[in-house]
Design a protein around this motif. Structure first.
Motif, PDB file in Angstrom:
ATOM      1  N   THR A   1       9.379  84.086 -53.443  1.00  0.00           N
ATOM      2  CA  THR A   1       8.041  83.726 -54.122  1.00  0.00           C
ATOM      3  C   THR A   1       6.981  82.986 -53.207  1.00  0.00           C
ATOM      4  O   THR A   1       5.970  83.292 -53.612  1.00  0.00           O
ATOM      5  CB  THR A   1       8.504  82.298 -55.128  1.00  0.00           C
ATOM      6  OG1 THR A   1       9.660  83.005 -55.894  1.00  0.00           O
ATOM      7  CG2 THR A   1       7.556  82.019 -56.045  1.00  0.00           C
ATOM      8  N   ASN A   2       7.437  82.446 -52.251  1.00  0.00           N
ATOM      9  CA  ASN A   2       6.521  81.837 -51.187  1.00  0.00           C
ATOM     10  C   ASN A   2       5.623  83.023 -50.577  1.00  0.00           C
ATOM     11  O   ASN A   2       4.663  83.018 -50.206  1.00  0.00           O
ATOM     12  CB  ASN A   2       7.005  81.051 -50.110  1.00  0.00           C
ATOM     13  CG  ASN A   2       7.635  79.581 -50.664  1.00  0.00           C
ATOM     14  OD1 ASN A   2       7.345  79.274 -51.886  1.00  0.00           O
ATOM     15  ND2 ASN A   2       8.536  79.196 -49.901  1.00  0.00           N
ATOM     16  N   ASN A   3       6.480  84.079 -50.189  1.00  0.00           N
ATOM     17  CA  ASN A   3       5.962  85.234 -49.486  1.00  0.00           C
ATOM     18  C   ASN A   3       4.966  85.990 -50.219  1.00  0.00           C
ATOM     19  O   ASN A   3       4.024  86.359 -49.924  1.00  0.00           O
ATOM     20  CB  ASN A   3       6.986  86.187 -48.867  1.00  0.00           C
ATOM     21  CG  ASN A   3       7.152  86.180 -47.393  1.00  0.00           C
ATOM     22  OD1 ASN A   3       7.501  84.916 -46.882  1.00  0.00           O
ATOM     23  ND2 ASN A   3       7.140  87.268 -47.014  1.00  0.00           N
ATOM     24  N   ILE A   4       5.180  86.280 -51.796  1.00  0.00           N
ATOM     25  CA  ILE A   4       4.509  86.979 -52.448  1.00  0.00           C
ATOM     26  C   ILE A   4       3.076  86.239 -52.976  1.00  0.00           C
ATOM     27  O   ILE A   4       2.020  86.694 -52.887  1.00  0.00           O
ATOM     28  CB  ILE A   4       5.288  87.044 -53.751  1.00  0.00           C
ATOM     29  CG1 ILE A   4       6.361  88.249 -53.725  1.00  0.00           C
ATOM     30  CG2 ILE A   4       4.342  87.605 -54.833  1.00  0.00           C
ATOM     31  CD1 ILE A   4       7.333  88.312 -54.651  1.00  0.00           C
ATOM     32  N   ALA A   5       3.205  84.928 -53.015  1.00  0.00           N
ATOM     33  CA  ALA A   5       1.859  84.079 -53.331  1.00  0.00           C
ATOM     34  C   ALA A   5       1.230  83.974 -51.958  1.00  0.00           C
ATOM     35  O   ALA A   5      -0.204  84.262 -52.140  1.00  0.00           O
ATOM     36  CB  ALA A   5       2.505  82.771 -53.301  1.00  0.00           C
ATOM     37  N   ILE A   6       1.599  83.887 -50.683  1.00  0.00           N
ATOM     38  CA  ILE A   6       0.756  83.989 -49.784  1.00  0.00           C
ATOM     39  C   ILE A   6       0.352  85.204 -49.400  1.00  0.00           C
ATOM     40  O   ILE A   6      -0.996  85.505 -49.091  1.00  0.00           O
ATOM     41  CB  ILE A   6       1.634  83.415 -48.390  1.00  0.00           C
ATOM     42  CG1 ILE A   6       1.966  82.026 -48.570  1.00  0.00           C
ATOM     43  CG2 ILE A   6       0.700  83.752 -47.130  1.00  0.00           C
ATOM     44  CD1 ILE A   6       2.826  81.664 -47.428  1.00  0.00           C
ATOM     45  N   LEU A   7       1.037  86.437 -49.543  1.00  0.00           N
ATOM     46  CA  LEU A   7       0.498  87.737 -49.327  1.00  0.00           C
ATOM     47  C   LEU A   7      -0.500  88.031 -50.441  1.00  0.00           C
ATOM     48  O   LEU A   7      -1.743  88.925 -49.809  1.00  0.00           O
ATOM     49  CB  LEU A   7       1.659  88.799 -49.554  1.00  0.00           C
ATOM     50  CG  LEU A   7       1.435  90.260 -49.238  1.00  0.00           C
ATOM     51  CD1 LEU A   7       0.921  90.396 -48.154  1.00  0.00           C
ATOM     52  CD2 LEU A   7       2.716  91.287 -49.840  1.00  0.00           C
ATOM     53  N   VAL A   8      -0.453  88.006 -51.656  1.00  0.00           N
ATOM     54  CA  VAL A   8      -1.363  88.250 -52.670  1.00  0.00           C
ATOM     55  C   VAL A   8      -2.885  87.344 -52.308  1.00  0.00           C
ATOM     56  O   VAL A   8      -3.584  88.261 -52.380  1.00  0.00           O
ATOM     57  CB  VAL A   8      -1.028  88.000 -54.138  1.00  0.00           C
ATOM     58  CG1 VAL A   8      -2.065  88.466 -54.912  1.00  0.00           C
ATOM     59  CG2 VAL A   8       0.296  88.823 -54.272  1.00  0.00           C
ATOM     60  N   GLY A   9      -2.512  86.402 -52.120  1.00  0.00           N
ATOM     61  CA  GLY A   9      -3.934  85.206 -51.998  1.00  0.00           C
ATOM     62  C   GLY A   9      -4.531  85.864 -50.693  1.00  0.00           C
ATOM     63  O   GLY A   9      -5.724  86.001 -50.716  1.00  0.00           O
ATOM     64  N   ALA A  10      -3.790  86.251 -49.574  1.00  0.00           N
ATOM     65  CA  ALA A  10      -4.505  86.544 -48.360  1.00  0.00           C
ATOM     66  C   ALA A  10      -5.333  87.917 -48.404  1.00  0.00           C
ATOM     67  O   ALA A  10      -6.169  88.321 -48.078  1.00  0.00           O
ATOM     68  CB  ALA A  10      -3.353  86.414 -47.224  1.00  0.00           C
ATOM     69  N   ILE A  11      -4.367  88.830 -49.072  1.00  0.00           N
ATOM     70  CA  ILE A  11      -5.008  90.279 -49.197  1.00  0.00           C
ATOM     71  C   ILE A  11      -6.051  90.198 -50.053  1.00  0.00           C
ATOM     72  O   ILE A  11      -7.009  90.893 -49.626  1.00  0.00           O
ATOM     73  CB  ILE A  11      -3.571  91.115 -49.748  1.00  0.00           C
ATOM     74  CG1 ILE A  11      -2.814  91.448 -48.678  1.00  0.00           C
ATOM     75  CG2 ILE A  11      -4.460  92.501 -50.291  1.00  0.00           C
ATOM     76  CD1 ILE A  11      -3.217  92.229 -47.562  1.00  0.00           C
TER      77      ILE A  11
END
Length: 270
Positions: free
Chosen positions: A65-75
Motif C-alpha cells: 500500500t505504501n509503495n503504490i501510494a508513493i509510486l502513483v503520487g510521484a509518477i
C-alpha cells in the motif's frame, strides 16, 4: 552466417544469465523448509505457506500500500512537471533555456548519496521524515532531470507548425500544450513511467533513511528487515522477494508493449 550464430549464442547466454536468478527464486519459494532437493530442481508440489507466512511476517500488505501510494503520487507529478518544463526548453532555444537544460542534464550525474547528510537535515527541518509527501518530493526532485531530458528531446522532433496552427485557431499556450502536444508524448511518457517507476518501486537508499517507522516502510525496507530476521528460512525469504518483484515486472512488460508500439508510430511522424 558464423557472425549471426555467434550473436544468437551471445544473446542466449545473456538471457540465461538474467533468467537463472529468477528460476532459483521460483524453485526456492515453492519448496518446504525441510525439502533436501537441490535449488536447481523444481519441486513437484507448490508449498504456498511460504507466501502466506512471508506476507504476514514481513507485513507486505502495508508495504505494498505504501509503495503504490508513493509510486502513483510521484509518477503523476513527474510526468506533469517534466512535460511542462521541457516544452519551453525544446521550443525556445534562448541562452537562458540552454543553460537551464544543461543544468538539468548535469544534475543527472550527481549521485544522491553524496548529498545525503544535508538532505537528511533538510528533511528533518521541513518535517518530511516518515511522511509520504516527503519521500514523494525526493523522488520527484531526483527523477526530474532525466524526465526533462527525455521530454525535451522528443518535443524537438514534433513540428513547430502544429503549435502555430493551434495558435491561429485561437488556442492559448497552455491549452495548445494539453490539446496538441501532450497527446503526442505518449511514447516518451511510457518511457518515463517505465524508467522512473521501476526506480521508485525498487528504491532503498531513500526509503531506509527517510521512512524509518514500521508503518511507513516500503517493500524494499520491509524485505530487508525480513531477511535479517528469517535469513535461515530460504523459502520465506524467496517468496517475499518474488511477491515484491512480480508487480513491477508485470507493469514493466505491459507498458513496454505500448512503448514499442508508440515508437513504431512515432518513427514516421511528420
Amino acid at each position: 552466417m558464423r557472425n549471426r550464430s555467434g550473436r544468437i549464442a551471445l544473446s542466449l547466454l545473456i538471457c540465461l544469465i538474467h533468467v537463472l536468478p529468477f528460476y532459483v527464486l521460483l524453485t526456492s519459494s515453492f519448496k518446504a523448509m525441510d525439502d533436501p532437493s537441490s535449488k536447481w530442481v523444481m519441486p513437484g508440489y507448490f508449498y504456498l505457506d511460504n507466501f502466506t507466512n512471508a506476507w504476514k511476517e514481513a507485513n507486505l500488505g502495508r508495504a505494498f500500500t505504501n509503495n503504490i501510494a508513493i509510486l502513483v503520487g510521484a509518477i503523476v507529478l513527474i510526468v506533469i512537471i517534466g512535460s511542462i518544463a521541457a516544452y519551453p526548453l525544446a521550443r525556445y532555444k534562448t541562452s537562458w533555456n540552454k543553460f537551464v537544460y544543461a543544468l538539468f542534464v548535469s544534475a543527472m550525474i550527481v549521485p544522491p548519496l553524496t548529498i545525503l547528510v544535508p538532505l537528511y537535515k533538510f528533511m528533518v527541518d521541513i518535517g518530511g521524515m516518515n511522511s509520504f509527501w516527503g519521500i514523494i518530493l525526493l523522488h520527484v526532485t531526483f527523477n526530474l532531470p532525466v524526465t526533462i531530458f527525455l521530454y525535451t528531446g522528443f518535443i524537438d522532433t514534433i513540428p513547430k507548425e502544429l503549435d502555430e496552427a493551434a495558435m491561429i485557431d485561437g488556442s492559448g499556450k497552455l491549452r495548445m500544450f494539453y490539446s496538441v502536444i501532450l497527446p503526442l508524448l505518449k511514447p516518451v511518457t511510457a518511457t518515463v513511467i517505465i524508467l522512473t517507476g521501476v526506480t521508485i518501486w525498487n528504491d532503498y537508499q531513500f526509503s531506509v533513511f527517510f521512512l524509518q517507522q514500521p508503518d511507513s516502510r516500503t517493500i524494499t525496507v520491509a524485505l530487508s528487515a525480513f531477511f535479517g530476521q528469517y535469513n535461515n528460512n530460504i523459502g520465506w525469504v524467496a517468496a517475499g522477494s518474488l511477491m515484491g518483484a512480480v508487480p513491477v515486472a508485470g507493469v514493466y512488460l505491459f507498458l513496454q508493449r505500448y512503448f514499442i508500439h508508440g515508437l513504431s508510430s512515432g518513427a514516421v511522424k511528420g
